[in-house]
Design an enzyme around this catalytic site. Structure first.
Site, mmCIF file in Angstrom:
data_model
loop_
_atom_site.group_PDB
_atom_site.id
_atom_site.type_symbol
_atom_site.label_atom_id
_atom_site.label_comp_id
_atom_site.label_asym_id
_atom_site.label_seq_id
_atom_site.Cartn_x
_atom_site.Cartn_y
_atom_site.Cartn_z
ATOM 1 N N GLU A 203 0.626 -1.595 -0.273
ATOM 2 C CA GLU A 203 -0.026 -0.586 -0.090
ATOM 3 C C GLU A 203 0.963 1.474 0.240
ATOM 4 O OE1 GLU A 203 -3.172 -0.084 2.947
ATOM 5 O OE2 GLU A 203 -4.334 -2.271 1.854
ATOM 6 N N GLU A 327 -4.894 -8.799 -0.283
ATOM 7 C CA GLU A 327 -5.843 -8.061 0.990
ATOM 8 C C GLU A 327 -6.871 -7.983 0.318
ATOM 9 O OE1 GLU A 327 -4.552 -5.036 3.372
ATOM 10 O OE2 GLU A 327 -2.605 -5.635 3.027
HETATM 11 O O1 AHR Z 1 -5.546 -5.717 7.356
HETATM 12 C C1 AHR Z 1 -5.168 -5.037 7.509
HETATM 13 C C2 AHR Z 1 -4.805 -3.763 7.093
HETATM 14 O O2 AHR Z 1 -5.415 -3.174 5.607
HETATM 15 C C3 AHR Z 1 -3.344 -3.140 6.357
HETATM 16 O O3 AHR Z 1 -2.260 -3.199 7.151
HETATM 17 C C4 AHR Z 1 -3.127 -2.905 5.238
HETATM 18 O O4 AHR Z 1 -2.469 -3.027 4.420
HETATM 19 C C5 AHR Z 1 -4.984 -2.164 4.492
HETATM 20 O O5 AHR Z 1 -5.312 -1.160 4.458
#
Ligand code: AHR
Length: 524
Positions: A203, A327
């Site tokens: 991210e 994710e």
């Molecule tokens: O999964 C929780 C958080 O969500 C992670 O650390 C991040 O990559 C995303 O914003």
């Protein structure tokens, strides 16, 4: 165990199967037509689509996996045996670590050597707690070995140096004599590990450095240069992908990193969280307005995928670059009374539906989607497992992963579905969602979700190029949309044998109860 027996009886640790007996009779019944093209389909559903993600966040690592070797909780070198056993039962294929946002603040050297000598750090993203670094590289690789899965490490591009990233790779994978390999040996590991997947930042448009896509692309090109292949180890490099609908990110990153003769990356990693309900963000106290809202947002991942893939196709028409959707999942309010920075949430039948739909969509895009990692395995966000001290429970989402193991590395079969709508207030959604595959023994598996909480759906299916002779199945459903498992009552939502399916001339018929996930196995 033969696959047919597996479909009839799921052996999941302590959980014994019981037939679901609490379905209220559904008033409405709708109809759907399904065609499964067993005579077509060339793509394999990469088992890594069923991958996971675990971050140093709340009680995911500490308490979730790691309890210290001297804990009264049964463990192997500090790693909980019950959790390992449960994740092995869903054939966890790949595990991403150490973050998440944590990855771009993590300095791997803090997590090696004798535990008592490791420095601490503040976990600024997640609750501001002190991280003791007892779980580091050796412990993560040990965990992956115990799980029998591929490690996927996410490197620190946000606040780390190129040298630090390069050294980590050398530490893990170099076989010969070198400062990093010698340090590894000094810390008790003679042989290098195999490391296949490495993420170059996380991210980086947000917590990983607030970069523009152009700046990230330039940084990526530089950092990845030093992510070396030592000996026979071959690293598949994964670039930070967009957040949800950030198409500009995909455009720039693909143009700058993947556009040339040889892409500098194996995969692009989009992230998408489908949030929670509209009126209530509680994981377990919600009504139909929240159910339909959440599922509408979960289904949106298909549109996101299609649009990102369209951009990727422009720069990479041969599909050399994979999507590693590393994710995704539902994100509810934390359980009352728990640390807001720990993201500890319950998991209901609605979460199981989110998982069922999303995995079907990933399966159906398996020509591009080669990996996906739901967030975050144990005690955080849409977890498979919740723990409370020595206690452990399996969530409804876990059971979807268990049912869907039949799709791992199977051949995707194209499907055509014409089904009813599920309408709530002004919202209309397709009630049904499906994917199908054929395994190496020739068996066909069909996973079907009926998101309508009121109406059952009678599916009439034709299977092209295959004469069905035998059908069996498993169902995941419950009496209430909010149904979930607790430490007091751990078996409220769990799979049961499904008998409402029969073979017909050239196909089958199945009646899917309202709000259910069904996986069918069809044999010649
Ligand atoms: O999964 C929780 C958080 O969500 C992670 O650390 C991040 O990559 C995303 O914003």
């Amino acid at each position: 165990m033969a696959a047919s027996t597996r479909m009839a009886v799921l052996v999941i640790g302590l959980a014994a199967l019981v037939a679901v007996s609490t379905h209220p009779a559904t008033a409405e019944e709708k109809a759907a037509q399904l065609t499964i093209k067993a005579d077509q389909g060339r793509e394999t559903i990469n088992r890594n689509i069923y991958g996971h993600f675990s971050e140093h966040l709340g009680r995911c690592i500490y308490g979730g996996y790691w309890v210290e070797p001297n804990s009264p909780i049964p463990n192997t070198r500090g790693i909980r045996n019950d959790v390992v056993q449960a994740l092995r039962a869903i054939k966890i294929p790949v595990l991403r670590w150490p973050g998440g946002c944590f990855a771009d603040e993590y300095h791997w050297r803090d997590g090696i050597g004798p535990h008592q000598k490791r420095p601490t750090m503040v976990n600024t993203h997640w609750g501001g707690v002190t991280e003791n670094n007892h779980f580091g590289t050796h412990e993560f690789m040990d965990l992956c070995e115990q799980l029998g899965c591929e490690p996927y490490i996410c490197g620190n591009l946000g606040s780390g140096t190129v040298e630090e990233m390069a050294d980590w790779i050398e530490y893990i994978t170099f076989d010969g004599k070198s400062p990093m390999a010698d340090l590894r040996r000094q810390n008790g590991r003679e042989q290098p590990w195999k490391l296949k997947y490495f993420g170059v930042g996380n991210e980086n448009w947000g917590c990983g450095g607030n970069m523009t896509p152009q700046f990230y692309a330039d940084q990526y090109r530089r950092y990845q240069t030093y992510v070396r292949n030592f000996g026979e180890n071959r690293i598949s490099k994964i670039a930070c992908g967009p957040s949800g609908p950030n198409y500009d990110w995909t455009e720039v990153v693909m143009r700058e990193i993947a556009g040339g003769r040889r892409p500098m990356m194996w995969g692009l990693a989009p992230h998408y969280y489908c949030g929670s309900g509209r009126k209530s963000r509680s994981a377990t106290e919600f009504t139909e307005v929240d159910w339909s809202w959440q599922l509408r947002n979960a289904l949106r991942i298909e549109e996101l995928l299609n649009r990102h893939i369209e951009i990727m196709d422009k720069y990479d028409s041969n599909k050399r670059v994979a999507i590693a959707f590393d994710e995704w999942g539902a994100w509810h309010a934390v359980e009352p009374g728990t640390n807001p920075g720990f993201l500890y949430q319950q998991n209901s039948l609605r979460d199981a539906m989110v998982a069922g739909l999303t995995l079907n969509i990933f399966n159906n895009h398996c020509d591009r989607v080669k990996m996906a990692n739901i967030a975050q395995t144990v005690n955080v966000l849409q977890a498979m497992i919740l723990t409370d001290g020595p206690k452990m429970l399996l969530t409804p989402t876990y059971y979807v992963y268990h049912l869907y193991t039949v799709h791992h590395d199977a051949r995707l079969l194209p499907t055509e579905l014409s089904g009813p709508e599920y309408a709530f207030e002004a919202d209309k959604l397709p009630a049904m969602n499906v994917s199908a595959s054929q395994d190496s023994n020739g068996k066909i598996h069909v996973s079907l979700c009926n998101i309508d909480p009121h109406a059952s759906v009678s599916v009439k299916a034709q299977v092209q190029g295959f004469t069905p002779n035998k059908i069996a199945g498993q169902i995941l459903t419950a009496g209430e949309i909010t149904a979930h498992n607790t430490f007091e009552n751990a078996n409220v939502v769990q799979p049961a044998p499904f008998s409402d399916a029969k073979v017909t001339e050239g196909g089958f018929e199945a009646k899917l109860p309202a709000k259910s996930v069904v996986v069918l196995e069809i044999e010649k």
